[in-house]
Design an enzyme around this catalytic site. Structure first.
Site: not given
Length: 396
Positions: A72, A189, A337
């Site tokens: 992504a 998600q 992240c």
């Protein structure tokens, strides 16, 4: 205590059925999908075509609208940078075009969107970041005020990676299109967890990644609308012209096969799995509230929310201390992240959480392997640790 994994937002294990589909393409079916002169290449190409069709079916797209990527983050970069580059080339070719190029995004986006947008000033593109309500849903009125002549792109994620709130994609798309802008959504998600229909929502570009829905890491895709009219963006990786010239480089055939198989499983099983996970999520919240009366606060709205997400704050508790004390219970304070940061996350800031509440937050991500027994273990373990930390804080 048996380890319990409740961090399925960060990543998911590869489903055994996905691994089974991938394995032959590491060994006896090892051909390069770009090799058109022999059976090994044809076999790889057929597998990739089937995978592309399976990914397309999951989001109601055409196979030709799916470009394989590494995930992504790459898809987000390709979409955002590609749209801006295309607009820049178009306006440079049209001397009469004087409108400033402008991109709109939301305050709760993933860093792979926000960081790209921060760099657009260097190429003469303005960026507006629109806020969200306390529920975590984008302020549609503010979005409508933000778009303007020269707005070329609106990028808003489908569902948040921390608090799990789901955005109204069709309404966002309508605002973008009314202003003459394209609409991109980071659906990393959401895809495989809730129904996503790019046609019904009128999405122009959509990013997804396999490892969020039981596929392999390093495999993702970008949906690029090819109809009404055809949307074209320039590549960010040049070379051999693979993926119809949009992403050069030898295609990761096992990864594409795994992504396709994972997408097929989700398409067939998502509805039942979502109901089960929502029930487990509700069981978790009810258990925490029952044992920690008045001290559990849900961040973001409970509806609409991803069925496997629960993001809560606890009174008089520091999130990092809680994580350290939980031991073999794998949860998170937020996005993987951004792990390691002591600051409150930008998502919690955007919904108005205080610093104390933000630092006392935990994200639970349930998944395909989660059981009632594991939920009950989590309730007991979190209750014990939170109670001990609260007592320690009160004694100081």
């Amino acid at each position: 205590m048996k380890p319990v994994y409740l961090d399925y937002h960060a990543t998911t294990p590869v489903d055994p059925r996905v691994l089974e589909a991938m394995l032959p393409y590491f060994t006896e079916k090892f051909g390069n999908a770009a090799s058109r002169q022999h059976a090994w290449g044809w076999e790889a190409r057929d597998a990739v075509d089937e995978a592309r069709a399976r990914v397309a079916a999951l989001i109601n797209a055409a196979p030709s609208e799916i470009t394989f990527t590494s995930g992504a983050s790459e898809s987000n970069n390709l979409a955002l940078k590609g749209v801006v580059a295309a607009a820049r080339a178009g306006s440079d070719a049209d001397a009469a075009s004087t409108a400033a190029r402008h991109v709109v995004t939301s305050a709760v986006e993933h860093k792979s969107v926000l960081d790209v947008c921060r760099g657009f000033g260097e190429v003469g593109c303005d960026v507006t970041v629109v806020g969200v309500t306390a529920s975590g849903v984008i302020d549609l009125e503010a979005l409508a005020r933000a778009v303007r002549p020269g707005t070329i792109l609106v990028s808003v994620m489908a569902a948040n990676n921390e608090i799990g709130t789901i955005q109204p994609l069709a309404e966002i798309a309508a605002i973008a299109h009314a202003a003459g802008a394209l609409f991109h959504t980071d659906a990393a998600q959401a895809v495989g967890k809730i129904p996503i229909d790019v046609a019904a929502a009128d999405v122009d570009l959509l990013s997804l990644t396999a490892h969020k829905f039981y596929g392999p890491k390093g495999s993702g895709a970008l949906f690029i609308r090819k109809r009404r009219p055809r949307l074209s963006i320039p590549p960010q990786i040049a070379g051999g012209g693979q993926e119809n010239g949009l992403r050069s480089g030898t295609l990761n055939v096992p990864g594409a096969v795994g992504l396709g198989r994972a997408a097929e499983i989700c398409r067939l099983e998502m509805a039942e799995e979502s109901r089960r996970l929502a029930a487990l999520r509700d069981r978790l919240l009810a258990g925490l509230r029952a044992h920690l009366a008045g001290g559990v606060h849900v961040n973001g709205t409970l509806s609409p929310r991803l069925p496997h997400n629960l993001h809560v704050s606890f009174d008089a508790v520091e999130g990092e201390a809680l994580l350290m004390a939980l031991g073999d219970l794998a949860v998170s304070t937020g996005s993987a992240c951004a792990s390691g940061s002591q600051a409150i996350s930008h998502v919690l800031e955007a919904i108005g959480a205080t610093s104390d509440r933000g630092r006392a937050s935990i994200r639970f991500g349930l998944g395909r392997g989660t059981t009632e027994q594991e939920i009950d273990i989590a309730i007991d373990r979190v209750t014990a640790v939170v109670t001990a930390l609260q007592r320690s804080a009160a004694a100081r």
